[in-house]
Write a protein that holds these residues in place. Structure first.
Motif, PDB file in Angstrom:
ATOM      1  N   ALA A 695       0.828  -1.203   0.000  1.00  0.00           N
ATOM      2  CA  ALA A 695       0.000   0.000   0.000  1.00  0.00           C
ATOM      3  C   ALA A 695       0.863   1.253   0.000  1.00  0.00           C
ATOM      4  CB  ALA A 695      -0.921   0.010   1.222  1.00  0.00           C
ATOM      5  N   SER A 696       2.153   1.101  -0.275  1.00  0.00           N
ATOM      6  CA  SER A 696       3.076   2.230  -0.235  1.00  0.00           C
ATOM      7  C   SER A 696       3.246   2.911  -1.583  1.00  0.00           C
ATOM      8  CB  SER A 696       4.448   1.762   0.275  1.00  0.00           C
ATOM      9  OG  SER A 696       5.030   0.837  -0.629  1.00  0.00           O
ATOM     10  N   HIS A 697       2.641   2.369  -2.639  1.00  0.00           N
ATOM     11  CA  HIS A 697       2.791   2.943  -3.973  1.00  0.00           C
ATOM     12  C   HIS A 697       1.452   3.410  -4.541  1.00  0.00           C
ATOM     13  CE1 HIS A 697       6.603   0.739  -3.620  1.00  0.00           C
ATOM     14  NE2 HIS A 697       7.079   1.586  -4.510  1.00  0.00           N
ATOM     15  N   LEU A 698       0.602   3.944  -3.679  1.00  0.00           N
ATOM     16  CA  LEU A 698      -0.702   4.476  -4.079  1.00  0.00           C
ATOM     17  C   LEU A 698      -1.485   3.447  -4.895  1.00  0.00           C
ATOM     18  CD1 LEU A 698       0.409   8.066  -5.164  1.00  0.00           C
ATOM     19  CD2 LEU A 698      -0.362   7.311  -2.918  1.00  0.00           C
ATOM     20  N   PRO A 699      -1.837   2.326  -4.294  1.00  0.00           N
ATOM     21  CA  PRO A 699      -2.488   1.256  -5.058  1.00  0.00           C
ATOM     22  C   PRO A 699      -3.900   1.639  -5.472  1.00  0.00           C
ATOM     23  CG  PRO A 699      -2.542   0.749  -2.727  1.00  0.00           C
ATOM     24  CD  PRO A 699      -1.705   1.989  -2.860  1.00  0.00           C
ATOM     25  N   ILE A 743       2.336  -8.616  -2.985  1.00  0.00           N
ATOM     26  CA  ILE A 743       1.257  -8.336  -3.926  1.00  0.00           C
ATOM     27  C   ILE A 743       1.206  -6.838  -4.197  1.00  0.00           C
ATOM     28  CG2 ILE A 743      -1.221  -8.491  -4.362  1.00  0.00           C
ATOM     29  CD1 ILE A 743      -1.366 -10.878  -2.555  1.00  0.00           C
ATOM     30  N   ALA A 744       1.242  -6.465  -5.480  1.00  0.00           N
ATOM     31  CA  ALA A 744       1.119  -5.064  -5.903  1.00  0.00           C
ATOM     32  C   ALA A 744      -0.116  -4.948  -6.781  1.00  0.00           C
ATOM     33  CB  ALA A 744       2.360  -4.613  -6.662  1.00  0.00           C
ATOM     34  N   ARG A 749       2.374   4.903  -8.104  1.00  0.00           N
ATOM     35  CA  ARG A 749       3.696   5.514  -7.995  1.00  0.00           C
ATOM     36  C   ARG A 749       4.732   4.500  -8.432  1.00  0.00           C
ATOM     37  NH1 ARG A 749       7.699   5.753  -4.135  1.00  0.00           N
ATOM     38  NH2 ARG A 749       6.475   4.603  -2.610  1.00  0.00           N
ATOM     39  N   ALA A 750       5.695   4.942  -9.223  1.00  0.00           N
ATOM     40  CA  ALA A 750       6.700   4.038  -9.776  1.00  0.00           C
ATOM     41  C   ALA A 750       7.622   3.514  -8.676  1.00  0.00           C
ATOM     42  CB  ALA A 750       7.508   4.750 -10.858  1.00  0.00           C
ATOM     43  N   PHE A 751       8.177   2.346  -8.908  1.00  0.00           N
ATOM     44  CA  PHE A 751       9.149   1.751  -7.998  1.00  0.00           C
ATOM     45  C   PHE A 751      10.524   2.361  -8.266  1.00  0.00           C
ATOM     46  CE2 PHE A 751       5.683  -1.128  -7.858  1.00  0.00           C
ATOM     47  CZ  PHE A 751       5.771  -1.857  -6.683  1.00  0.00           C
ATOM     48  N   SER A 752      11.174   2.797  -7.213  1.00  0.00           N
ATOM     49  CA  SER A 752      12.505   3.367  -7.363  1.00  0.00           C
ATOM     50  C   SER A 752      13.513   2.264  -7.664  1.00  0.00           C
ATOM     51  CB  SER A 752      12.906   4.111  -6.090  1.00  0.00           C
ATOM     52  OG  SER A 752      13.049   3.200  -5.013  1.00  0.00           O
ATOM     53  N   ALA A 778      -0.500   0.850 -16.209  1.00  0.00           N
ATOM     54  CA  ALA A 778       0.749   0.245 -16.667  1.00  0.00           C
ATOM     55  C   ALA A 778       1.962   1.129 -16.431  1.00  0.00           C
ATOM     56  CB  ALA A 778       0.644  -0.090 -18.155  1.00  0.00           C
ATOM     57  N   GLY A 779       1.784   2.445 -16.460  1.00  0.00           N
ATOM     58  CA  GLY A 779       2.929   3.348 -16.387  1.00  0.00           C
ATOM     59  C   GLY A 779       3.787   3.182 -15.154  1.00  0.00           C
TER      60      GLY A 779
END
Length: 950
Positions: A695-699, A743-744, A749-752, A778-779
């Motif tokens: 939940a850390s990448h604005l799911p 699970i993503a 937000r993109a993964f660094s 997808a981006g």
């Protein structure tokens, strides 16, 4: 000689004691500028309002909106406070540094840090300003700094919280008596934040004005009091305001039936209705901002600085030397106090650890120890506490269930009771005597005998830890809540009420105190696992742990039973204590008035708080903030710092003190949070059952468990298959490496690069990752998938992009397994094609037009699975709260059971599906379904034209 010259300058001109210095102006310009400019007043008012917003004093706001308004306020301060002359490089650097500091201080969801960021920008603007422009900015920066000290005091010192809460209750009771309407509020809705800031700001402003000051001080006090009375009047008569609002006009129902939600037309009455009472504190902010602006705009309040009629008394040389060096000494003292406050109020050097601990859970009633079962769906089938022992085991502790011999067990499906926990004890006394590190009592519903109560409290007084988990009271013939019987000896009480949040699950509505179990936990995704509990009444010696700022106390427990609640004017509004701690002898007791975070549905979201709370209790220490010497020293330092900063308010000294204060607050919180980190670990079991849901990448998933886009169904599905799910709110490399699955879901937000490296290490070590993303998401995940030779074609495309845009598949069913006798189907909610090519890449499921929709990639000993549907695991495609058994729900539940069984070795053969009606395609998209409907409709028209019967 230098000392004599300084002495002549000091006694040869009027005293400026208590005045803000106006350095940088020639005497002629200083004499003519006797009123602040509109720009400086705008900057000061903007900073004041921003301070109230980030402290949560302006009403209920989501964190993103709060931060957006804060950035707007900071921009106004910098734009309005920028020098009208050519700024020097030093001034530009000072303003830029303050803005950068605000950026850093706005990152954590901690109101104290946010308020300090505003104070730093205001003090920088005041330091750059000259003449009369400096006065409103310095007064505002001092007021915001005092607000920061006040906010830290009430969340770190029990006595400060009790005093502010009592003052808020008294103010509400007085307003209710005056206005003839009952008003029960705490410090938040009483508007104490506004009063504290205005008192500090007004005092500094009055001290800079011309004599006689006492008349102006009285006028300011009366204006603030009357303005606040207007706010309290509006708050007390909020129900009358709601009744006076017009209702929206009736809307004719649409002739077309649709499953899509269509919002009603906007109506201003309904818009205002949402603001009452949760955003009525914004009225207090507006009123006090207007009063502050009127103060700064008063004509003739400021005279020429060099024309003050106060003369300095003649003093000895030694006294003059002391006075001459006092600004530097006072600055050093202020900096020292600014560093001391966080060290005494926040810093904790202890380390929480549950490894090898023994947690005894005492069942003094008839608790539901069921786990989620296959072929049973919805909230009612989830069970309550069956997964608790599993989570405690993943935290490294041993969970022992102590059973009251008088407890009658109810029949339930699943394994027998003894197998649900590692061990069982025959009685509470035996359990307490067997080396328990912490005793947990969950909603007792049977009467307590004096012997049982004595045994429990003798254990606590001897150094033990007790956690009493309560809920809204139950009053039934065979079960009656008895937690207050147990708590009576220590004066704590769970009220006979239901603590109702303004937003479900208290999202953006709670304030954690400076406590090892709660510090740093974010409430945006329900980090405390709260739903509907009760509130706690406690004495002055107890320390609140979690405070519900934006909610109300609904009497009784009807709101839980009926699901219907409504705020009435006589009910307690705001500042409900949801968890609190009190020392008893050498031990301590913690009361948690909401059991939702310990139940099966709440454990994935509340596991962080649960782990830290149990580890804190098992450590046998005590909250450092509960120490009397810490509270006394910290409060004395807060008062001392406020006094030093008020003496000859110097923006430079104020900025230095606030910078040190912010630095030490950040360091103290970081050190304390690092020591309080307790991680779930599934590596002791084979296969690793721990699942991190990112939940850390604005799911593209809701934090509301049972909403259409929520993940409660997925979490229960994982539990049914032997997994232990948790919500990963902050990306944590160590936590991911302790898990078996990641699970993503539609990350925004993109993964660094560092995060992608962590994922690769996780997969190469044998982990499994599931990525659910359609073309519209997808981006952000593109860079991660590219490292493993997978991709999701984007849609929509940028203008002039030569790439062919993928065709959406929509909602459809497609086979994923052919047993040789029959094929088994899964249902995608919004399918998109996926792509992949390279070593280890495998196509698993095809969709419409034979395009791949599920693929996998081997990475070391692990595997990554890519689903071309963001919402494939959402509730609307898997499981509903009411448990209805729609075909797609049944099919997808079977798919997940088969799929997860293939991963963890629990092999499962899906049963033969129900035969489909003849003529139904195995794979049909939304477009195909619409075409088929049109063909059917045309056929019907043809039959009717020929006189046939449809």
């Amino acid at each position: 000689m230098d000392g004599q010259r300084r002495l002549k300058r000091l006694v040869g001109k009027p005293s400026q004691e208590g005045r803000i210095p106006a350095t940088g102006l020639p005497q002629a310009e200083e004499s003519s500028q006797v009123a602040p400019s509109v720009r400086s007043i705008a900057a000061a008012i903007s900073g004041t309002v921003t301070g109230w917003i980030v402290s949560g004093s302006a009403g209920l706001m989501a964190r993103p909106l709060e931060h957006a308004l804060a950035w707007l306020g900071i921009g106004v301060i910098l734009a309005s406070g920028w020098p009208r002359r050519r700024a020097s490089p030093k001034e530009v650097a000072w303003l830029a540094a303050s803005g950068l500091a605000a950026v850093l201080l706005f990152m954590p969801a901690v109101s104290v840090c946010n308020v300090v960021g505003v104070a730093l920008v205001l003090s920088a603007a005041a330091w750059v300003a000259q003449g009369a422009d400096r006065i409103p900015l310095a007064a505002a920066s001092y007021g915001v700094a005092v607000l920061a000290l006040y906010r830290l005091a009430i969340v770190s010192a029990a006595v400060a919280w009790s005093a502010s809460n009592g003052l808020g209750e008294a103010l509400g009771a007085l307003a209710g008596a005056v206005f003839g309407k009952p008003l029960s509020v705490g410090a938040t809705f009483a508007g104490l934040d506004c009063l504290v800031l205005m008192a500090a700001l007004g005092a500094v402003w009055v001290m800079q004005t011309n004599r006689p000051r006492w008349r102006r001080a009285i006028a300011v006090a009366v204006a603030v009091g009357l303005g606040h009375a207007v706010y309290l009047f509006a708050l007390a008569h909020g129900d009358d305001l709601l009744a006076a609002l017009p209702k929206p006009p009736a809307v004719e129902p649409s002739p077309y039936q649709s499953d899509l939600y269509v919002p009603p037309p906007w109506h201003w009455g309904e818009a205002v209705r949402w603001f009452v009472p949760w955003n009525l504190p914004l009225l207090a902010v507006v009123i006090h901002a207007v009063i502050a602006a009127a103060m700064f705009l008063e004509k003739g309040a400021l005279g020429p600085f060099h024309a003050d009629d106060r003369t300095a008394p003649r003093t000895s040389d030694s006294t003059n030397r002391t006075l001459s060096s006092s600004p530097a000494a006072m600055g050093l003292a202020a900096v020292a106090l600014a560093a001391m406050i966080p060290a005494t109020q926040v810093l904790s050097l202890g380390k929480l650890d549950l490894s090898g601990r023994k947690i005894v859970v005492y069942d003094h009633g008839a608790l539901d120890w069921g786990k989620p079962q296959f072929d049973r769906f919805g909230q009612e089938s989830a069970g309550h506490y069956g997964m608790l022992a599993t989570y405690v085991q993943c935290l490294g502790a041993k969970c022992v269930e102590a059973v009251n011999p008088a407890t009658t067990q109810t029949a339930e499906p699943g394994p027998p009771r003894a197998s649900r926990s590692p061990a069982a004890e025959p009685s509470p006394i035996a359990a307490l005597a067997s080396g328990a590190d912490a005793l947990v009592v969950i909603h007792p519903t049977r009467p307590w005998t004096p012997e049982e109560i004595d045994a429990v409290w003798n254990y606590v007084r001897g150094g033990g830890s007790l956690l009493v988990v309560a809920e809204p009271h139950v009053w039934q013939p065979d079960a009656k809540s008895s937690f207050n019987e147990l708590l009576a000896p220590v004066g704590m009480e769970v009220r006979f009420d239901t603590a109702m949040p303004a937003v479900r699950h208290w999202q953006h509505s709670v304030e954690p105190t400076v406590h090892p179990a709660a510090l740093g936990i974010d409430d945006a995704w329900n980090g405390f696992g709260l739903a509907q509990g009760a509130s706690i009444r406690h004495g002055g010696s107890a320390q609140p742990i979690v405070i519900g700022r934006w909610g109300w106390s609904d009497p009784g427990s009807d709101a839980v039973l009926t699901g219907v609640s409504r705020f009435d004017a006589s009910e307690r509004l705001g500042d409900l204590v949801l968890a609190a701690e009190q020392r008893v002898g050498r031990g301590r007791v913690v009361v948690l008035a909401d059991a939702s975070g310990m139940k099966n549905v709440g454990l994935p979201g509340g596991s962080e708080f649960l782990g830290r709370l149990l580890a804190y209790l098992a450590s046998r220490g005590s909250c450092p903030q509960l120490a009397a010497w810490r509270q006394a020293l910290g409060l004395a330092a807060c008062l001392g710092l406020a006094g030093l900063l008020a003496w000859r308010v110097d923006p430079g000294r104020l900025a230095a003190a606030m910078a040190i204060f912010a630095l030490f607050v950040g360091l103290s919180m970081a050190i304390t949070a690092a020591g309080c980190e307790v991680l779930l670990d599934g590596r002791q079991q084979t296969p690793n059952p721990l699942v991190c849901i990112d939940a850390s990448h604005l799911p593209a998933a809701s934090g509301e468990p049972w909403s259409d886009d929520g993940l409660a169904g997925l979490q229960l599905t994982l539990m049914r298959n032997g997994y232990v799910p948790m919500i990963l709110r902050r990306w944590n490399d160590q936590q991911i490496q302790r898990a078996g699955m990641l699970i993503a879901i539609g990350p925004g937000r993109a993964f660094s690069a560092a995060e992608r490296s962590t994922v690769r290490q996780f997969l190469e070590g044998g982990g499994t990752m599931l990525c659910l993303a359609g073309a519209n998401h997808a981006g952000p995940i593109e860079s991660l998938l590219a490292e493993f030779n997978l991709s999701v074609p984007r849609s929509p495309l940028r203008p002039n992009d030569p790439t062919t845009e993928p065709r959406p598949m929509g909602y459809f069913r497609t086979p994923y397994l052919d047993t040789g006798k029959y094929r088994v189907y899964m249902g995608l909610y919004a399918g998109w094609p996926v792509d992949g090519d390279g070593p280890g890449v495998e196509l698993l499921v095809r969709g419409f037009d034979d395009l791949p929709v599920v693929m996998s990639a081997r990475v070391g000993r692990g595997q990554l699975f890519l689903f071309g549907d963001t919402y494939f695991a959402a509730n609307k495609n898997l499981e509903a709260e009411d448990g209805r058994r729609e075909q797609v729900f049944r099919e997808n539940a079977v798919f997940w059971r088969w799929f997860l069984g293939e991963l963890n070795g629990r092999k499962f053969t899906p049963p033969e599906p129900t035969p489909e009606p003849e003529g139904t395609d195995e794979t049909m998209s939304d477009a195909q379904a619409m075409d088929a409907d049109r063909e059917d409709e045309q056929g019907m028209k043809g039959l009717n034209a020929e006189g046939g019967k449809p």
